[in-house]
Write an enzyme that holds these catalytic residues in place. Structure first.
Site, short mmCIF file in Angstrom:
data_model
loop_
_atom_site.label_atom_id
_atom_site.label_comp_id
_atom_site.label_asym_id
_atom_site.label_seq_id
_atom_site.Cartn_x
_atom_site.Cartn_y
_atom_site.Cartn_z
N ASP A 68 0.76 -1.11 -0.17
CA ASP A 68 -0.02 0.11 -0.03
C ASP A 68 1.05 1.24 -0.01
OD1 ASP A 68 -2.24 1.85 0.65
OD2 ASP A 68 -1.17 1.84 2.65
N ASP A 109 -0.27 5.17 0.96
CA ASP A 109 -0.42 6.16 2.00
C ASP A 109 -0.54 5.33 3.47
OD1 ASP A 109 -2.39 7.48 -0.69
OD2 ASP A 109 -0.49 8.70 0.35
N LYS A 150 -11.41 11.98 -3.85
CA LYS A 150 -12.57 12.49 -4.43
C LYS A 150 -14.07 11.84 -3.53
CE LYS A 150 -11.29 12.88 -9.22
NZ LYS A 150 -11.13 12.21 -10.51
N HIS A 194 -10.37 18.54 -6.23
CA HIS A 194 -9.30 17.33 -6.06
C HIS A 194 -8.25 17.62 -6.81
CE1 HIS A 194 -7.63 12.89 -6.29
NE2 HIS A 194 -7.90 13.23 -5.00
N THR A 208 -2.87 0.89 -4.52
CA THR A 208 -3.12 2.06 -3.60
C THR A 208 -4.62 2.60 -4.21
OG1 THR A 208 -2.51 4.34 -3.05
CG2 THR A 208 -1.73 3.45 -5.14
N ASP A 246 -1.66 -0.46 6.12
CA ASP A 246 -1.79 0.27 7.32
C ASP A 246 -3.39 0.63 7.94
OD1 ASP A 246 -2.35 3.76 6.95
OD2 ASP A 246 -2.70 2.34 5.28
C1 XBP Z 1 -5.21 6.27 0.92
C2 XBP Z 1 -6.07 7.05 0.34
C3 XBP Z 1 -5.93 8.04 -0.45
C4 XBP Z 1 -5.12 9.38 0.24
C5 XBP Z 1 -5.50 10.53 -0.58
O1 XBP Z 1 -4.52 5.60 -0.03
O2 XBP Z 1 -7.46 6.90 0.83
O3 XBP Z 1 -7.26 8.62 -0.93
O4 XBP Z 1 -5.81 9.42 1.33
O5 XBP Z 1 -4.96 10.44 -2.07
P1 XBP Z 1 -3.90 4.03 0.26
P2 XBP Z 1 -6.15 10.80 -3.30
O6 XBP Z 1 -4.59 3.09 -0.38
O7 XBP Z 1 -2.53 4.15 -0.46
O8 XBP Z 1 -3.84 3.86 1.96
O9 XBP Z 1 -6.57 12.27 -2.79
O10 XBP Z 1 -5.17 10.89 -4.39
O11 XBP Z 1 -7.05 9.96 -3.32
MG MG Z 2 -2.85 3.19 3.28
#
Ligand code: XBP
Ligand code: MG
Length: 234
Positions: A8, A10, A52, A76, A116, A177
């Site tokens: 993943d 973020d 979004k 966004h 992701t 996470d």
């Molecule tokens: C985490 C998310 C993403 C980010 C924001 O992604 O839910 O939406 O919070 O990024 P991950 P965007 O699956 O890597 O944990 O605004 O590009 O969505």
């Molecule tokens: Mg994440």
């Protein structure tokens, strides 16, 4: 046998959510909107994966007349410009142990993938800002919001990663996470290692193969053993 690690982004590769939160707030300011997302509110809003979708969930409550696709897309896009600028300049380092494990996996012939819900430009910016880490080019598959519009906990992004890797879920280990990420990977049949992030610390992670604070003390051999126990147990 462990054939691939699926990371993943973020909260897992890097603690990016504070940079996302700042970028959302900068977009609100740019567009003269009165909102500012503080940490407690953002932790609530993170229950919705996808920027979004998160904006839409917030606007449904606070500005129900202003939830057109065009307005959300414009907000966004402004947010993403702020985020990529900050992250590409190195604002957010990889979490402890992540770059080392990517290099260890690569050297051992364990494939690397990304799954992701964030945008591809955000992933590129994160790797640009971490030039001392192994490059994104070393990943066999990079699946982002553009490849899988159905956001976590929907398993779509993990299923796309498995297709691209050409591997069964039992040959892979997902590193996540969040509860949404755990749900998505488990729904795709993939064992999951959780590394808690600042916004997910203390959440329940039922079904995770293990829950760690971070990867600072974890070797590839540890992941191979964890994966072996997880697939035997399943
Ligand atoms: C985490 C998310 C993403 C980010 C924001 O992604 O839910 O939406 O919070 O990024 P991950 P965007 O699956 O890597 O944990 O605004 O590009 O969505
Ligand atoms: Mg994440």
């Amino acid at each position: 046998m462990l054939r691939a690690l699926i990371f993943d982004v973020d909260g897992t590769l890097a603690e990016t959510e504070e940079a996302h939160r700042a970028a959302f707030n900068e977009a609100f300011a740019d567009l003269d909107l009165p909102w500012r997302w503080d940490r407690p509110l953002y932790r609530e809003l993170l229950a919705v994966a996808g920027g979004k979708e998160r904006l839409r969930a917030f606007l449904d409550r606070h500005d129900p007349g202003g939830t057109s696709d065009e307005r959300i897309a414009a907000l966004h896009q402004c947010k993403t410009a702020h985020y990529t600028t900050a992250v590409a300049q190195g604002a957010v380092p990889f979490r402890p142990g992540v770059a080392r494990l990517i290099a260890e996996a690569h050297a051992a012939g364990v494939a690397l993938a990304i799954a992701t819900t964030t945008s591809r430009v955000n992933v590129d910016a994160l790797f640009t800002g971490n030039g001392d880490a192994p490059p994104l080019a070393g990943f066999a598959a990079v699946m982002t919001a553009e490849d899988a519009p159905a956001k976590k906990p929907d398993p779509q992004v993990y299923r796309r990663a498995l297709d691209a890797l050409g591997l069964p879920p039992s040959a892979c280990l997902a590193i996540e996470d969040s509860v949404n990420g755990l749900g998505a990977a488990r729904a795709a049949g993939i064992p999951v290692l959780i590394t808690e992030s600042v916004y997910t610390h203390g959440d329940p992670f039922p079904g995770a193969a293990a829950v760690l604070t971070d990867l600072s003390g974890t070797t590839l051999a540890d992941l191979v053993r964890l994966h072996g126990r997880a697939v035997q147990g399943s």
